[in-house]
Structures are given as C-alpha cells and as structure tokens.
Design a protein around this motif. Structure first.
Motif, PDB file in Angstrom:
ATOM      1  N   VAL A  84      15.811 -22.824  27.209  1.00  0.00           N
ATOM      2  CA  VAL A  84      15.307 -24.190  26.981  1.00  0.00           C
ATOM      3  C   VAL A  84      15.204 -24.931  28.312  1.00  0.00           C
ATOM      4  CG1 VAL A  84      15.893 -26.417  25.936  1.00  0.00           C
ATOM      5  CG2 VAL A  84      16.145 -24.324  24.609  1.00  0.00           C
ATOM      6  N   GLN A  85      16.213 -24.795  29.142  1.00  0.00           N
ATOM      7  CA  GLN A  85      16.235 -25.460  30.444  1.00  0.00           C
ATOM      8  C   GLN A  85      15.075 -24.976  31.312  1.00  0.00           C
ATOM      9  OE1 GLN A  85      17.938 -27.918  31.295  1.00  0.00           O
ATOM     10  NE2 GLN A  85      17.786 -28.012  33.509  1.00  0.00           N
ATOM     11  N   GLU A 104      12.124 -27.213  32.859  1.00  0.00           N
ATOM     12  CA  GLU A 104      11.968 -27.354  34.314  1.00  0.00           C
ATOM     13  C   GLU A 104      10.574 -26.952  34.785  1.00  0.00           C
ATOM     14  OE1 GLU A 104      16.592 -26.785  35.818  1.00  0.00           O
ATOM     15  OE2 GLU A 104      15.117 -25.191  36.169  1.00  0.00           O
ATOM     16  N   VAL A 105      10.058 -25.852  34.291  1.00  0.00           N
ATOM     17  CA  VAL A 105       8.769 -25.371  34.823  1.00  0.00           C
ATOM     18  C   VAL A 105       7.608 -26.247  34.361  1.00  0.00           C
ATOM     19  CG1 VAL A 105       9.605 -22.999  34.980  1.00  0.00           C
ATOM     20  CG2 VAL A 105       8.220 -23.676  33.021  1.00  0.00           C
ATOM     21  N   THR A 106       7.827 -27.023  33.312  1.00  0.00           N
ATOM     22  CA  THR A 106       6.769 -27.918  32.849  1.00  0.00           C
ATOM     23  C   THR A 106       7.078 -29.363  33.218  1.00  0.00           C
ATOM     24  OG1 THR A 106       7.839 -28.156  30.693  1.00  0.00           O
ATOM     25  CG2 THR A 106       6.133 -26.463  30.889  1.00  0.00           C
ATOM     26  N   ASN A 107       8.102 -29.544  34.035  1.00  0.00           N
ATOM     27  CA  ASN A 107       8.539 -30.876  34.473  1.00  0.00           C
ATOM     28  C   ASN A 107       8.816 -31.794  33.310  1.00  0.00           C
ATOM     29  OD1 ASN A 107       8.158 -30.200  37.254  1.00  0.00           O
ATOM     30  ND2 ASN A 107       5.975 -30.441  36.899  1.00  0.00           N
ATOM     31  N   GLY A 108       9.555 -31.310  32.393  1.00  0.00           N
ATOM     32  CA  GLY A 108       9.967 -32.160  31.267  1.00  0.00           C
ATOM     33  C   GLY A 108       9.697 -31.499  29.952  1.00  0.00           C
ATOM     34  N   LEU A 130      13.516 -16.006  17.866  1.00  0.00           N
ATOM     35  CA  LEU A 130      14.438 -16.770  18.721  1.00  0.00           C
ATOM     36  C   LEU A 130      13.671 -17.693  19.656  1.00  0.00           C
ATOM     37  CD1 LEU A 130      16.920 -13.861  19.475  1.00  0.00           C
ATOM     38  CD2 LEU A 130      17.589 -16.060  18.495  1.00  0.00           C
ATOM     39  N   LEU A 131      12.634 -17.172  20.293  1.00  0.00           N
ATOM     40  CA  LEU A 131      11.889 -17.986  21.260  1.00  0.00           C
ATOM     41  C   LEU A 131      11.165 -19.143  20.574  1.00  0.00           C
ATOM     42  CD1 LEU A 131      10.554 -15.124  23.553  1.00  0.00           C
ATOM     43  CD2 LEU A 131      12.145 -16.937  24.213  1.00  0.00           C
ATOM     44  N   GLU A 132      10.681 -18.905  19.370  1.00  0.00           N
ATOM     45  CA  GLU A 132      10.043 -19.990  18.620  1.00  0.00           C
ATOM     46  C   GLU A 132      11.067 -21.082  18.320  1.00  0.00           C
ATOM     47  OE1 GLU A 132       6.365 -18.205  16.008  1.00  0.00           O
ATOM     48  OE2 GLU A 132       8.401 -17.689  15.340  1.00  0.00           O
ATOM     49  N   GLN A 133      12.283 -20.652  18.016  1.00  0.00           N
ATOM     50  CA  GLN A 133      13.342 -21.620  17.718  1.00  0.00           C
ATOM     51  C   GLN A 133      13.694 -22.433  18.961  1.00  0.00           C
ATOM     52  OE1 GLN A 133      17.110 -21.773  18.074  1.00  0.00           O
ATOM     53  NE2 GLN A 133      17.061 -23.486  16.660  1.00  0.00           N
ATOM     54  N   TYR A 134      13.723 -21.763  20.107  1.00  0.00           N
ATOM     55  CA  TYR A 134      14.061 -22.459  21.354  1.00  0.00           C
ATOM     56  C   TYR A 134      12.977 -23.480  21.695  1.00  0.00           C
ATOM     57  CZ  TYR A 134      17.317 -18.532  21.926  1.00  0.00           C
ATOM     58  OH  TYR A 134      18.291 -17.587  21.723  1.00  0.00           O
ATOM     59  N   ALA A 135      11.718 -23.093  21.506  1.00  0.00           N
ATOM     60  CA  ALA A 135      10.617 -24.029  21.753  1.00  0.00           C
ATOM     61  C   ALA A 135      10.709 -25.190  20.767  1.00  0.00           C
ATOM     62  CB  ALA A 135       9.272 -23.311  21.609  1.00  0.00           C
ATOM     63  N   GLY A 136      11.116 -24.860  19.544  1.00  0.00           N
ATOM     64  CA  GLY A 136      11.268 -25.890  18.517  1.00  0.00           C
ATOM     65  C   GLY A 136      12.307 -26.927  18.892  1.00  0.00           C
ATOM     66  N   ARG A 137      13.340 -26.510  19.634  1.00  0.00           N
ATOM     67  CA  ARG A 137      14.382 -27.460  20.069  1.00  0.00           C
ATOM     68  C   ARG A 137      13.789 -28.545  20.956  1.00  0.00           C
ATOM     69  NH1 ARG A 137      19.916 -24.191  21.733  1.00  0.00           N
ATOM     70  NH2 ARG A 137      19.856 -22.651  20.073  1.00  0.00           N
ATOM     71  N   LEU A 138      12.702 -28.193  21.674  1.00  0.00           N
ATOM     72  CA  LEU A 138      12.048 -29.160  22.554  1.00  0.00           C
ATOM     73  C   LEU A 138      10.940 -29.916  21.809  1.00  0.00           C
ATOM     74  CD1 LEU A 138      11.775 -26.836  25.677  1.00  0.00           C
ATOM     75  CD2 LEU A 138      13.119 -28.935  25.562  1.00  0.00           C
ATOM     76  N   GLY A 139      10.754 -29.552  20.562  1.00  0.00           N
ATOM     77  CA  GLY A 139       9.685 -30.181  19.781  1.00  0.00           C
ATOM     78  C   GLY A 139       8.322 -29.643  20.161  1.00  0.00           C
ATOM     79  N   TRP A 140       8.264 -28.463  20.726  1.00  0.00           N
ATOM     80  CA  TRP A 140       7.002 -27.884  21.162  1.00  0.00           C
ATOM     81  C   TRP A 140       6.407 -26.973  20.107  1.00  0.00           C
ATOM     82  CZ3 TRP A 140       7.935 -25.916  26.879  1.00  0.00           C
ATOM     83  CH2 TRP A 140       8.296 -27.013  27.667  1.00  0.00           C
ATOM     84  N   ARG A 184       7.462 -18.783  37.512  1.00  0.00           N
ATOM     85  CA  ARG A 184       8.316 -19.829  38.067  1.00  0.00           C
ATOM     86  C   ARG A 184       9.788 -19.602  37.740  1.00  0.00           C
ATOM     87  NH1 ARG A 184       5.306 -24.605  37.972  1.00  0.00           N
ATOM     88  NH2 ARG A 184       3.176 -24.135  38.687  1.00  0.00           N
ATOM     89  N   ALA A 185      10.065 -18.717  36.785  1.00  0.00           N
ATOM     90  CA  ALA A 185      11.459 -18.411  36.458  1.00  0.00           C
ATOM     91  C   ALA A 185      11.516 -17.013  35.876  1.00  0.00           C
ATOM     92  CB  ALA A 185      12.012 -19.427  35.460  1.00  0.00           C
ATOM     93  N   VAL A 186      12.610 -16.331  36.173  1.00  0.00           N
ATOM     94  CA  VAL A 186      12.843 -15.004  35.605  1.00  0.00           C
ATOM     95  C   VAL A 186      14.209 -15.041  34.932  1.00  0.00           C
ATOM     96  CG1 VAL A 186      13.174 -12.546  36.068  1.00  0.00           C
ATOM     97  CG2 VAL A 186      11.480 -13.841  37.390  1.00  0.00           C
ATOM     98  N   LEU A 187      14.212 -14.788  33.642  1.00  0.00           N
ATOM     99  CA  LEU A 187      15.472 -14.768  32.896  1.00  0.00           C
ATOM    100  C   LEU A 187      15.688 -13.375  32.327  1.00  0.00           C
ATOM    101  CD1 LEU A 187      15.056 -18.084  30.859  1.00  0.00           C
ATOM    102  CD2 LEU A 187      16.473 -17.737  32.882  1.00  0.00           C
TER     103      LEU A 187
END
Lengths: 237, 121
Positions: B112-113, B117-121, B16-26, B98-101
C-alpha cells in the motif's frame, strides 16, 4: 536411502534442493501474505472466510508437495506395490481435491465418462499424484475460459490417461526441449516461473510403476499423458 | 479515483492485490499476461502498474520492454511485486520501475505504501 554415508547413487534422480525449495516457497509465500492480511483485521466477514479457505488450500498444496518429494526420495517397490487399478476411480477420487483449485483459477475440468472399465497395473497413490500434477500444470498454463480435459483411452495393451489443456501453442524447439528433459528425467520447466518439479515427480512415479509419461503438442495447447500397462485382471472374469 | 493495473496470473495474489488497492479506494484492472496488459492499456490508462515478473508464457520483462516504446505508457510508474529475490531497483529503474517488492518479505502495508509513494498520494 541408507543412513550414514550417502553415496552419489543416493542422490541420483533427486531434484536439487534449490529446485525443491523454490517450489515449496511459492505456496508458503502466499500463506504468509494471506495470514498477514487476515491479521490486519480490515477484512469483511466474506473476505475473511475466503482468505481462510485459501490459506487452507495453500497449506494442503505445500503438504502435498512435501509428501511427493518424500515419496520420490523413497521409491522402493515394497512401499509402492502395483495392483490392478481403475483409472476412472482415480479420476473420481481427484474430483473433490482438484475442484477448489480449478475454481480458484476459474477453470472447468472435464472428467472422463468412459463406460468400459480398463484396469491398469499401477500404484493408486502414485498414479493419483501423477494425474494431479498434470492437472495442476494445466490449471496454471491453460488460457482463460477454456476447460481442461482428462481422458482415458486404450490402445492394444496400453491405457493412456491424458490431461489436455488449451493454451498457447508451444514451438517445435520448446517441444523438443520438454520431451528431452522428460526422457532424461530432469526437471521440466513448462513455464517461466515453473521449477519443473511437478512433471519431474510425475516422471519418477511413472518409472516406479513401469509406466511412462509423454507430451503431445497441439495447435492450441498440450496433452500430458501417462501410459500404463493394462491389467489382465478383468479378462480373467 | 486512481486506477491500478495488476499484471499477475495467480488468482490468490490477484485477490490480495485488489484488496490492497481497495484500501486506498482505488479501482483495479487485472491482466494475466503482458499481452493482455497492453490490451487493457489500450482501453484505458492507469496511474500505476503492479507487475509480477514470472508469468506464464512470457515474463514481466516483455511488458517492461513494450511499455518503453510508447511515450504515454513509459510514463506510468511500475511497482514490481515478485518472488525473485535477486531483482533490484537499480537493474529495473530504466524501465520505469519505481519500486521492487519481494513477495516473500513484503507486508500488505509495504505494498500500500509503495502504491501511494509512486503515485505521490
């Protein structure tokens, strides 16, 4: 458990509600996240199939745990009679249900290849749950690329089913804590995030069958085992 | 392209986390334990770390403590993604978090948000 006024005895041996809730929360949380991801509509066809398959896997896991908890609460001899049981057949029956989870973790499970059949006095359903819980624990605990080995051995009148994992060596102090908790039928936390419920359920099921579970510490992992009385059935043939 | 280090030992959460990072193209790098995370960071630095706190053998705190020992690693923002409901940012902010989810309540969009946010973009 009788209806109406429950006594202290009714709750003896049951894990706390918070422990059970914690353990159930884990697969349900994953199911929720998988469902949200599927709902988002951004997945490819292959991803959708993969996520859907995992959703089913997590649902099965939750249902299995709920069933085990229900059985722990109702461990009456009449409901779980003992009979001559083939541990190799139990292992074979687990193969198909364990495989998807093992594949998820990228682990191989090596099953026993004994030629001699050793029957044990057990309840098939409970025994299956015990071995399944041990394998579940091993899947999460063992290190990458190393298999989990399930073995069946006999020594005198006792048949042992062991699940060996290869992972970090546990300290002597940790070993003593685990064996003490198992002896006292408390929840056994084998990992930081573990509630200890799996091994607790295994201990209760073992006790219901007149069997006992134990733990062997190795340099490179542990073996969880259940010792059962050999059934004299085959010797009568 | 940004790079995220996912420190998590559950295979489905990793997916799941890989997919979320993938949404940002990371790009994603995965480590199953604090020790493996440190080994991964020796190979290459990342832009953000997503950290599960309850891992097999060692907890995420082991990694947070280790990161503080190095100037370059201490500067990497951390997003804690946990099943523990009592962890707060106030408690963890001094560790570079910087964030706790919380896994039980966060949505994919929350994750994703937070990464954005924590990487400023």
């Amino acid at each position: 458990m009788s209806r109406g006024n429950w006594s202290e005895q009714d709750f003896a041996g049951l894990p706390s509600l918070s422990v059970a809730a914690h353990e159930l929360k884990s697969p349900i949380t994953l199911m929720r996240q998988l469902a949200l991801a599927l709902q988002g509509g951004t997945l490819s066809v292959a991803e959708t199939q993969e996520y859907s398959a995992r959703l089913v896997l997590m649902a099965d896991k939750s249902l299995t745990l709920a069933r085990d908890l229900s059985q722990v609460a109702n461990l009456q001899p009449a409901l779980f009679p003992l009979e001559p049981t083939n541990p190799l057949a139990i292992c074979r029956s687990l193969h198909s249900s364990v495989s998807p989870m093992a594949k998820l973790y990228g682990r191989e499970v090596i099953w026993p290849k004994n030629r001699t059949v050793e029957l044990v006095s057990a309840n098939g359903r409970l025994l299956r749950s015990v071995v399944s819980n041990f394998i579940d624990n091993a899947l999460k605990y063992s290190q990458d690329d190393l298999p989990i080995r399930v073995g069946v051995t006999r020594r005198r009148g006792v048949v042992r089913i062991g699940v060996r994992d290869f992972g970090p060596r546990i300290t002597q102090r940790e070993y003593r804590r685990l064996t003490d908790e198992m002896e006292r039928l408390k929840t056994v936390k084998t990992r930081p995030e573990s509630s200890g419920l799996g091994v607790y359920i295994a201990a209760q099921f073992a006790r219901a069958m007149g069997a006992r579970i134990g733990l062997i510490r190795h340099r490179d992992g542990v073996t969880f085992y259940i010792d059962l009385a050999a059934s004299g059935q085959l010797s009568l043939l | 392209m940004k790079r995220v280090l996912i420190v998590e030992d559950d295979p489905t959460w990793i997916l799941l986390l890989e997919q979320y990072a993938g949404r940002l193209g990371w790009e994603s790098v995965v480590a199953h334990s604090p020790q493996l995370a440190m080994d991964a960071l020796d190979e290459q630095l990342v832009d953000v770390i997503v950290l599960d706190m309850l891992l097999a053998v060692e907890t995420g705190m082991a990694l947070l403590n280790e990161l503080r020992g190095y100037d370059d690693l201490a500067a990497i923002p951390v997003v804690v993604f946990t099943s523990m409901s009592d962890l707060t940012l106030e408690v963890l902010s001094s560790y570079g978090v910087r964030a706790v989810l919380e896994k039980a309540t966060a949505t994919p969009e929350d994750v994703v948000q937070a990464l954005r946010e924590v990487t400023n973009g």
